[in-house]
Design a protein around this motif. Structure first.
Motif, PDB file in Angstrom:
ATOM      1  N   ASP A 107       0.824  -1.201   0.000  1.00 40.42           N
ATOM      2  CA  ASP A 107       0.000   0.000   0.000  1.00 40.42           C
ATOM      3  C   ASP A 107       0.862   1.256   0.000  1.00 40.42           C
ATOM      4  N   VAL A 108       1.891   1.275   0.850  1.00 44.58           N
ATOM      5  CA  VAL A 108       2.794   2.435   0.897  1.00 44.58           C
ATOM      6  C   VAL A 108       3.493   2.624  -0.450  1.00 44.58           C
ATOM      7  N   LEU A 109       3.992   1.531  -1.029  1.00 44.56           N
ATOM      8  CA  LEU A 109       4.688   1.634  -2.314  1.00 44.56           C
ATOM      9  C   LEU A 109       3.751   2.101  -3.422  1.00 44.56           C
ATOM     10  N   PHE A 110       2.531   1.566  -3.450  1.00 44.89           N
ATOM     11  CA  PHE A 110       1.585   1.954  -4.496  1.00 44.89           C
ATOM     12  C   PHE A 110       1.173   3.415  -4.357  1.00 44.89           C
ATOM     13  N   ARG A 111       0.882   3.851  -3.144  1.00 45.70           N
ATOM     14  CA  ARG A 111       0.499   5.259  -2.947  1.00 45.70           C
ATOM     15  C   ARG A 111       1.656   6.191  -3.305  1.00 45.70           C
ATOM     16  N   HIS A 112       2.857   5.776  -2.986  1.00 46.52           N
ATOM     17  CA  HIS A 112       4.035   6.572  -3.348  1.00 46.52           C
ATOM     18  C   HIS A 112       4.135   6.704  -4.865  1.00 46.52           C
ATOM     19  N   ALA A 113       3.976   5.583  -5.561  1.00 40.13           N
ATOM     20  CA  ALA A 113       4.035   5.610  -7.021  1.00 40.13           C
ATOM     21  C   ALA A 113       2.905   6.459  -7.608  1.00 40.13           C
ATOM     22  N   SER A 114       1.728   6.385  -6.993  1.00 43.83           N
ATOM     23  CA  SER A 114       0.569   7.119  -7.507  1.00 43.83           C
ATOM     24  C   SER A 114       0.779   8.623  -7.480  1.00 43.83           C
ATOM     25  N   ASN A 115       1.617   9.088  -6.586  1.00 42.01           N
ATOM     26  CA  ASN A 115       1.857  10.529  -6.448  1.00 42.01           C
ATOM     27  C   ASN A 115       3.051  11.030  -7.248  1.00 42.01           C
ATOM     28  N   LEU A 116       3.671  10.142  -8.021  1.00 37.32           N
ATOM     29  CA  LEU A 116       4.849  10.549  -8.782  1.00 37.32           C
ATOM     30  C   LEU A 116       4.451  11.257 -10.073  1.00 37.32           C
ATOM     31  N   PRO A 117       5.271  12.184 -10.547  1.00 36.81           N
ATOM     32  CA  PRO A 117       4.991  12.841 -11.827  1.00 36.81           C
ATOM     33  C   PRO A 117       4.969  11.830 -12.972  1.00 36.81           C
ATOM     34  N   ARG A 118       4.011  11.995 -13.872  1.00 37.08           N
ATOM     35  CA  ARG A 118       3.890  11.211 -15.110  1.00 37.08           C
ATOM     36  C   ARG A 118       3.514   9.744 -14.863  1.00 37.08           C
ATOM     37  N   VAL A 119       3.096   9.401 -13.645  1.00 38.61           N
ATOM     38  CA  VAL A 119       2.650   8.037 -13.344  1.00 38.61           C
ATOM     39  C   VAL A 119       1.134   8.035 -13.134  1.00 38.61           C
ATOM     40  N   SER A 120       0.424   7.281 -13.967  1.00 37.84           N
ATOM     41  CA  SER A 120      -1.008   7.043 -13.788  1.00 37.84           C
ATOM     42  C   SER A 120      -1.185   5.637 -13.234  1.00 37.84           C
ATOM     43  N   THR A 121      -2.215   5.437 -12.417  1.00 37.17           N
ATOM     44  CA  THR A 121      -2.428   4.122 -11.807  1.00 37.17           C
ATOM     45  C   THR A 121      -3.866   3.664 -12.025  1.00 37.17           C
ATOM     46  N   LEU A 122      -4.038   2.359 -12.042  1.00 38.83           N
ATOM     47  CA  LEU A 122      -5.365   1.766 -12.194  1.00 38.83           C
ATOM     48  C   LEU A 122      -5.398   0.469 -11.400  1.00 38.83           C
TER      49      LEU A 122
END
Length: 410
Positions: A107-122
């Protein structure tokens, strides 16, 4: 329809790490996962000191430590009668190790990635097929939990979707090495598992049984027991009542160890889960328009605790290869594949081979018993032995320590 530079199927350790690395380099990324987070998965979820250094560099370590999961630096390893007890060597200023539950970690890793520039998540998206163009992978298609079918184009599709990777199967990645395990593995979480002295990890190999213990969050210890698949009695007991069987096998086979006295006094939290008949696999890591990281690239016996740090390493290596060609990947797939394969094998293959030895039900030879005793009696050799696990010492270097010990004790 938006086209991405990279689509990553699988958003746990390998996938989120790769999204972080690619975001730093300015690539547009779509990070997909069939799960929704927080989400659990069967794992021993352990980071030794080299893994801690990578988590710190990513900027997620403080959030993970805020969960209250304890750190440790000591390991106690018992090989039949030889007990190797010591501290993991420092790596990049880190002395501590962390066994953090996947519900927190991913969860921490995914939320971190979700807030990165140019990264979209689904989240909640299952890949069912690959898009192809001119013989190369050009995107993914799949379905949401609501049943909506969707397609996404990309220059590169990366399978970070675990040991049963759908991307790997759909891309037709070649299996280079496959070593079946001889063991059934069962894992449970226990309350009131009391260790003496400094908090530590435990590993046991007694006869034809293996045991592992790691301190984790919520006041729990994760306990893993491995026994031969050919053992009909224990296979039957674990199928019938896995929680009871965990206690019984420890009392039966680990009487001479610390776990033999500790587990019967502890209480099972939740359910025991099993992993049966897995292979130690190494696959071709890259092809035209596709690549693999983490367990999708190489799955190894969990007893050696290398899965998650190796997932992060493979993500870093892949990002480095992609950066070398600055996004101009078409026409360079063979060269990139060769570079990626070489780098991952140089960094990870020796410990993969070590896992392949663990996964076979082979008793220690008299010579190995002798060497294990020498290591246990020598603090420098103990530190070097533990250094294999956290990449402070290469296995080839350790052989030099062993040869010198043998010479000194002749």
């Amino acid at each position: 329809m938006q086209a991405y530079d990279v689509i990553i199927a699988g958003a746990r350790v390998a996938g989120s790490t790769l999204a972080y690395e690619l975001s730093k380099s300015g690539y547009s990324v779509l990070l997909l996962d069939k799960a929704t987070f927080p989400s659990d998965t069967l794992s021993t979820h352990n980071f030794l000191t080299h893994g801690m250094a990578m988590l710190e560099e990513m900027g997620v370590l403080d959030s993970l430590l805020a969960s209250g999961t304890p750190t440790y630096s000591r390991a106690v390893i018992q090989f039949d009668d030889a007990v190797i007890d010591g501290q993991f060597p420092e790596v990049k200023g880190r002395h501590d190790c962390l066994c953090i539950r996947r519900t927190v970690l991913d969860d921490v890793l995914f939320r971190h990635a979700s807030n990165l520039p140019r990264v979209s998540t689904l989240e909640g998206f299952r890949v069912t097929g690959l898009l192809w163009e001119g013989g190369a992978v050009a995107g993914v298609e799949g379905v949401t939990r609501a049943g909506e079918r969707m397609k996404f184009p990309a220059k590169l599709v990366v399978g970070a979707d675990g040991r049963n990777s759908a991307v790997r199967k759909l891309a037709g990645a070649e299996t280079l090495i496959s070593v079946p395990t001889d063991f059934a593995s069962y894992i449970g979480y226990y309350e009131n598992y009391r260790q003496e002295g400094e908090i530590h990890t435990e590993l046991y190999k007694v006869g034809d049984k293996l045991g592992i213990v790691f301190p984790t969050g919520d006041g729990l210890h994760v306990v893993g027991i491995m026994f031969p698949l050919a053992d009909e009695y224990w296979m039957s007991r674990f199928r019938q009542a896995p929680g009871e069987a965990m206690s019984e096998i420890v009392l039966d086979s680990f009487q001479s160890t610390a776990i033999g006295g500790r587990l019967p006094k502890a209480s099972l939290h939740g359910h025991v889960k099993g992993l049966l008949g897995y292979d130690n696999d190494w696959h071709r890591g890259m092809g035209e328009g596709w690549a693999l990281v983490g367990d999708a690239l190489s799955f190894k016996d969990p007893a050696v605790g290398q899965g998650m740090p190796d997932a992060m390493l493979s993500a870093r290596f892949l990002a480095g290869v992609l950066n070398r060609y600055e996004g101009r990947w078409e026409g360079h797939w063979d060269a990139m594949s060769e570079a990626y394969q070489k780098q991952t094998e140089e960094a990870m293959m020796s410990r993969f081979r070590m896992a392949c030895q663990f996964t076979k039900n082979v008793p220690f030879t008299p010579e190995e018993h002798y060497v294990n005793g020498l290591i246990a009696a020598n603090p420098d050799a103990t530190a070097a032995f533990l250094g294999i696990y956290n990449h402070a010492v290469e296995p080839e270097q350790f052989q030099g320590h062993v040869m010198r010990l043998i010479e000194q004790n002749r």
